[in-house]
Design a protein around this motif. Structure first.
Motif, PDB file in Angstrom:
ATOM      1  N   LYS A  35       0.906  -1.219  -0.063  1.00  0.00           N
ATOM      2  CA  LYS A  35       0.024  -0.017  -0.075  1.00  0.00           C
ATOM      3  C   LYS A  35       0.975   1.135  -0.031  1.00  0.00           C
ATOM      4  O   LYS A  35       0.521   2.460  -0.278  1.00  0.00           O
ATOM      5  N   THR A  36       2.147   1.041   0.285  1.00  0.00           N
ATOM      6  CA  THR A  36       3.101   2.400   0.254  1.00  0.00           C
ATOM      7  C   THR A  36       3.117   2.938  -1.028  1.00  0.00           C
ATOM      8  O   THR A  36       3.244   4.426  -1.330  1.00  0.00           O
ATOM      9  N   ASP A  37       3.058   2.262  -2.102  1.00  0.00           N
ATOM     10  CA  ASP A  37       2.949   2.670  -3.614  1.00  0.00           C
ATOM     11  C   ASP A  37       1.858   3.641  -3.788  1.00  0.00           C
ATOM     12  O   ASP A  37       1.828   4.250  -4.968  1.00  0.00           O
ATOM     13  N   LEU A  38       0.698   3.375  -3.083  1.00  0.00           N
ATOM     14  CA  LEU A  38      -0.419   4.221  -3.556  1.00  0.00           C
ATOM     15  C   LEU A  38      -0.213   5.654  -3.382  1.00  0.00           C
ATOM     16  O   LEU A  38      -0.824   6.727  -3.734  1.00  0.00           O
ATOM     17  N   LEU A  39       0.802   5.851  -2.481  1.00  0.00           N
ATOM     18  CA  LEU A  39       1.206   7.747  -2.198  1.00  0.00           C
ATOM     19  C   LEU A  39       2.171   8.245  -3.435  1.00  0.00           C
ATOM     20  O   LEU A  39       2.353   9.308  -3.186  1.00  0.00           O
ATOM     21  N   ASN A  40       2.756   7.270  -4.129  1.00  0.00           N
ATOM     22  CA  ASN A  40       3.508   7.903  -5.326  1.00  0.00           C
ATOM     23  C   ASN A  40       3.084   8.872  -6.065  1.00  0.00           C
ATOM     24  O   ASN A  40       3.837   9.891  -6.551  1.00  0.00           O
ATOM     25  N   SER A  41       1.640   8.875  -6.437  1.00  0.00           N
ATOM     26  CA  SER A  41       1.237   9.941  -7.276  1.00  0.00           C
ATOM     27  C   SER A  41       0.578  11.347  -6.569  1.00  0.00           C
ATOM     28  O   SER A  41      -0.218  11.894  -7.304  1.00  0.00           O
TER      29      SER A  41
END
Length: 124
Positions: free
Chosen positions: A46-52
């Motif tokens: 879920k950490t990748d959800l914050l990339n954008s």
């Protein structure tokens, strides 16, 4: 549950331990009379959800409350809470997500058959 507001901070992804546990934090400031700065953790994939997402964006974050019990070496039991995010989405400025747009006032025709002599029966 959900938290809605403006992104104040997006942290870097942190890794812990030999098993590769990942965590990333975001702070969302609510837009109400007394704004709150809510720290939300995103873990593992879920950490990748914050990339954008970036500071200043209005977002709605779906969250779960997590609680843990821990017994310290002296035998005392301690309790810890965390707020864990599992979904994030951008919302329009003003936080009107899910609300239809309001048509402009000139889209309405003025009343043409208004008679001042008509009695209304409203109690106020």
């Amino acid at each position: 549950m959900e938290v809605q507001g403006k992104i104040k901070m997006v942290g870097e992804t942190q890794s812990f331990g030999s098993n590769g546990f990942r965590k990333r934090e975001i702070v969302v400031t609510t837009e109400e009379q007394y704004p709150q700065h809510i720290l939300v953790e995103f873990v593992q994939d879920k950490t990748d959800l914050l990339n954008s997402y970036s500071v200043g964006q209005n977002v709605k974050v779906s969250i779960n409350l997590r609680g843990r019990e821990w017994v310290n070496p002296q035998g005392e039991t301690k309790y810890f809470n965390s707020i864990q995010g599992w979904r994030i989405e951008a919302v329009q400025d003003g936080g009107s997500a899910g609300m239809p747009p309001v048509p402009p006032t000139d889209a309405f025709e003025p009343a043409s058959s208004l008679n001042e002599d008509d009695h209304d029966d409203l109690p106020f």
